[in-house]
Design a protein around this motif. Structure first.
Motif, PDB file in Angstrom:
ATOM      1  N   THR A 189     -67.807 -39.405   2.200  1.00 29.81           N
ATOM      2  CA  THR A 189     -68.279 -39.263   2.724  1.00 29.81           C
ATOM      3  C   THR A 189     -70.011 -40.405   2.287  1.00 29.81           C
ATOM      4  OG1 THR A 189     -67.902 -37.204   2.833  1.00 29.81           O
ATOM      5  CG2 THR A 189     -69.805 -37.571   3.018  1.00 29.81           C
ATOM      6  N   ILE A 190     -70.159 -40.516   1.176  1.00 31.28           N
ATOM      7  CA  ILE A 190     -71.169 -41.612   0.778  1.00 31.28           C
ATOM      8  C   ILE A 190     -70.921 -43.152   1.509  1.00 31.28           C
ATOM      9  CG2 ILE A 190     -72.224 -42.502  -1.053  1.00 31.28           C
ATOM     10  CD1 ILE A 190     -71.525 -39.991  -2.734  1.00 31.28           C
ATOM     11  N   LYS A 191     -69.551 -43.290   1.841  1.00 35.87           N
ATOM     12  CA  LYS A 191     -69.515 -44.708   2.186  1.00 35.87           C
ATOM     13  C   LYS A 191     -70.036 -44.336   3.501  1.00 35.87           C
ATOM     14  CE  LYS A 191     -65.940 -46.819  -0.745  1.00 35.87           C
ATOM     15  NZ  LYS A 191     -64.491 -46.780  -0.992  1.00 35.87           N
ATOM     16  N   ALA A 192     -70.287 -43.385   4.524  1.00 32.53           N
ATOM     17  CA  ALA A 192     -69.971 -43.783   5.374  1.00 32.53           C
ATOM     18  C   ALA A 192     -71.764 -43.271   6.386  1.00 32.53           C
ATOM     19  CB  ALA A 192     -69.387 -41.573   6.600  1.00 32.53           C
ATOM     20  N   LEU A 193     -72.290 -42.592   5.258  1.00 32.29           N
ATOM     21  CA  LEU A 193     -73.305 -43.297   5.250  1.00 32.29           C
ATOM     22  C   LEU A 193     -74.053 -43.841   5.941  1.00 32.29           C
ATOM     23  CD1 LEU A 193     -74.885 -41.599   1.927  1.00 32.29           C
ATOM     24  CD2 LEU A 193     -74.674 -40.005   4.442  1.00 32.29           C
ATOM     25  N   PRO A 194     -75.330 -43.696   7.356  1.00 32.67           N
ATOM     26  CA  PRO A 194     -76.124 -45.358   8.167  1.00 32.67           C
ATOM     27  C   PRO A 194     -76.271 -46.164   6.878  1.00 32.67           C
ATOM     28  CG  PRO A 194     -76.755 -43.286   8.587  1.00 32.67           C
ATOM     29  CD  PRO A 194     -75.784 -42.682   7.750  1.00 32.67           C
ATOM     30  N   LYS A 195     -76.535 -47.299   6.894  1.00 29.93           N
ATOM     31  CA  LYS A 195     -77.862 -47.940   6.020  1.00 29.93           C
ATOM     32  C   LYS A 195     -78.654 -48.293   6.657  1.00 29.93           C
ATOM     33  CE  LYS A 195     -73.691 -51.749   5.449  1.00 29.93           C
ATOM     34  NZ  LYS A 195     -73.466 -53.211   5.887  1.00 29.93           N
ATOM     35  N   LYS A 196     -79.827 -48.151   5.540  1.00 28.42           N
ATOM     36  CA  LYS A 196     -81.179 -47.919   5.720  1.00 28.42           C
ATOM     37  C   LYS A 196     -82.215 -48.415   4.789  1.00 28.42           C
ATOM     38  CE  LYS A 196     -81.183 -43.614   8.221  1.00 28.42           C
ATOM     39  NZ  LYS A 196     -80.898 -43.754   9.846  1.00 28.42           N
ATOM     40  N   ILE A 197     -81.513 -49.547   3.855  1.00 23.06           N
ATOM     41  CA  ILE A 197     -82.199 -50.614   3.525  1.00 23.06           C
ATOM     42  C   ILE A 197     -81.028 -51.648   3.123  1.00 23.06           C
ATOM     43  CG2 ILE A 197     -83.257 -48.406   2.654  1.00 23.06           C
ATOM     44  CD1 ILE A 197     -81.077 -49.297  -0.191  1.00 23.06           C
ATOM     45  N   ASP A 198     -82.110 -52.380   2.927  1.00 20.86           N
ATOM     46  CA  ASP A 198     -81.627 -53.859   3.117  1.00 20.86           C
ATOM     47  C   ASP A 198     -80.827 -54.062   1.219  1.00 20.86           C
ATOM     48  OD1 ASP A 198     -84.004 -54.182   1.340  1.00 20.86           O
ATOM     49  OD2 ASP A 198     -84.473 -55.384   3.030  1.00 20.86           O
ATOM     50  N   ARG A 199     -80.510 -54.993   0.831  1.00 19.34           N
ATOM     51  CA  ARG A 199     -80.473 -55.101  -0.313  1.00 19.34           C
ATOM     52  C   ARG A 199     -81.546 -55.655  -1.809  1.00 19.34           C
ATOM     53  NH1 ARG A 199     -75.019 -59.825  -0.235  1.00 19.34           N
ATOM     54  NH2 ARG A 199     -73.576 -58.260   1.841  1.00 19.34           N
ATOM     55  N   ALA A 200     -82.604 -56.263  -0.763  1.00 20.19           N
ATOM     56  CA  ALA A 200     -83.287 -56.463  -2.214  1.00 20.19           C
ATOM     57  C   ALA A 200     -84.685 -55.612  -2.212  1.00 20.19           C
ATOM     58  CB  ALA A 200     -84.552 -57.526  -1.284  1.00 20.19           C
ATOM     59  N   THR A 201     -84.490 -54.408  -1.145  1.00 26.87           N
ATOM     60  CA  THR A 201     -84.542 -53.355  -1.331  1.00 26.87           C
ATOM     61  C   THR A 201     -84.244 -51.790  -2.265  1.00 26.87           C
ATOM     62  OG1 THR A 201     -86.016 -52.639   0.676  1.00 26.87           O
ATOM     63  CG2 THR A 201     -85.404 -50.735  -0.668  1.00 26.87           C
ATOM     64  N   MET A 202     -82.518 -52.169  -1.849  1.00 25.32           N
ATOM     65  CA  MET A 202     -81.938 -51.339  -3.153  1.00 25.32           C
ATOM     66  C   MET A 202     -81.857 -51.566  -4.483  1.00 25.32           C
ATOM     67  SD  MET A 202     -77.628 -51.736  -2.406  1.00 25.32           S
ATOM     68  CE  MET A 202     -76.401 -51.477  -4.081  1.00 25.32           C
ATOM     69  N   ALA A 203     -81.494 -53.194  -4.377  1.00 24.13           N
ATOM     70  CA  ALA A 203     -81.989 -53.468  -6.086  1.00 24.13           C
ATOM     71  C   ALA A 203     -83.071 -53.837  -6.900  1.00 24.13           C
ATOM     72  CB  ALA A 203     -82.124 -55.132  -5.405  1.00 24.13           C
ATOM     73  N   ALA A 204     -84.530 -53.633  -5.891  1.00 20.06           N
ATOM     74  CA  ALA A 204     -85.605 -52.470  -6.793  1.00 20.06           C
ATOM     75  C   ALA A 204     -85.868 -51.060  -6.996  1.00 20.06           C
ATOM     76  CB  ALA A 204     -86.549 -52.754  -5.145  1.00 20.06           C
ATOM     77  N   VAL A 205     -84.524 -50.810  -6.311  1.00 23.04           N
ATOM     78  CA  VAL A 205     -84.529 -49.133  -5.855  1.00 23.04           C
ATOM     79  C   VAL A 205     -84.099 -48.541  -7.435  1.00 23.04           C
ATOM     80  CG1 VAL A 205     -83.889 -46.819  -5.184  1.00 23.04           C
ATOM     81  CG2 VAL A 205     -85.423 -48.317  -3.522  1.00 23.04           C
ATOM     82  N   ILE A 206     -83.307 -49.675  -7.618  1.00 19.86           N
ATOM     83  CA  ILE A 206     -82.221 -49.616  -8.987  1.00 19.86           C
ATOM     84  C   ILE A 206     -83.383 -49.792 -10.201  1.00 19.86           C
ATOM     85  CG2 ILE A 206     -79.896 -50.049 -10.294  1.00 19.86           C
ATOM     86  CD1 ILE A 206     -78.469 -50.693  -7.567  1.00 19.86           C
TER      87      ILE A 206
END
Length: 236
Positions: A189-206
């Motif tokens: 279910t989690i893997k099926a979520l559509p991509k909303k952010i790029d990798r750079a934003t993902m790293a910044a959020v983490i």
């Protein structure tokens, strides 16, 4: 005094792991041995049939095709046993505290970051909230009763929205009720979520969420006080 050994711990071999996997899966599916034997026989039969159908027919060709069919049967048997062992594992951990953390930390792959430790927990009722961050945004997963999880989920969602404004936040609840996600389908279910952010934003959020979590969990000691030298007051 015995000397310490620095040798690395020996890992179980392939056949030891295979035997353990077979034993574990057989407990949940007693008919597993018959299924695996059937798959092997089908593989051998398909190879033998191909050996007689491929022209020109020769004894060495029949033997090679039979061995090929046997190898394909072994591969199909291993894949089937692995799939059934996963089903058995989900059945075993379903409803157990911490099952959500185990799935998030082992089944999401590299595109998502999650920990097996909850980000919020009720010590009395064992309700827990977990968090995963990936290209689909932030996913908050509640484990336990929805009614008792409301406060924990809202606190975590507010914290994420405060430090990661604009990033989509998805809330899921593990269970078997209406709108709940079974533990066996949580990762998919989690893997099926559509991509909303790029990798750079993902790293910044983490990075932002981790920094906030560390500041909230740390307990600062007042300046000028050494806790190792604090003494109880003397009776008067």
């Amino acid at each position: 005094m015995a000397a310490r050994t620095t040798a690395p711990e020996k890992r179980p071999g392939f056949f030891t792991q295979l035997r353990s996997l077979f034993t574990f899966t057989r407990k949940a599916f007693p008919w597993l041995p018959w299924l695996l034997i059937g798959i092997l026989l089908v593989g051998v039969g398909v190879g033998l049939l191909a050996g007689f159908l491929v022209q020109p027919v020769a004894w060495w060709s029949v033997v090679l095709w039979t061995i090929t069919g046997l190898m394909l049967g072994v591969l199909a048997s291993l894949m089937t046993m692995t799939r059934l062992s996963t089903v058995a594992m989900y059945r075993q951990i379903d409803g157990m505290p911490g099952a959500t953390g185990h799935v998030l930390s082992t089944s999401l792959g590299r595109r998502w970051q999650a920990s097996d430790m909850p980000v919020g927990i009720n010590p009395k009722t064992q309700e827990a909230v977990y968090r995963a961050v990936g290209r689909g945004g932030v996913v908050i997963v509640g484990e336990g009763s929805r009614g008792r999880l409301t406060r924990l989920v809202n606190d975590e969602r507010s914290k994420v929205q405060r430090v990661a404004s604009g990033v989509p936040v998805t809330v899921l609840y593990v269970g078997h009720g209406d709108d709940d996600v079974p533990i066996a389908k949580l990762a998919s279910t989690i893997k099926a979520l559509p991509k909303k952010i790029d990798r750079a934003t993902m790293a910044a959020v983490i990075k932002r969420i981790d920094s906030v979590s560390q500041s909230l969990t740390s307990l600062p000691i007042p300046k000028g006080i050494d806790p190792t030298k604090v003494r109880a007051p003397r009776p008067r």
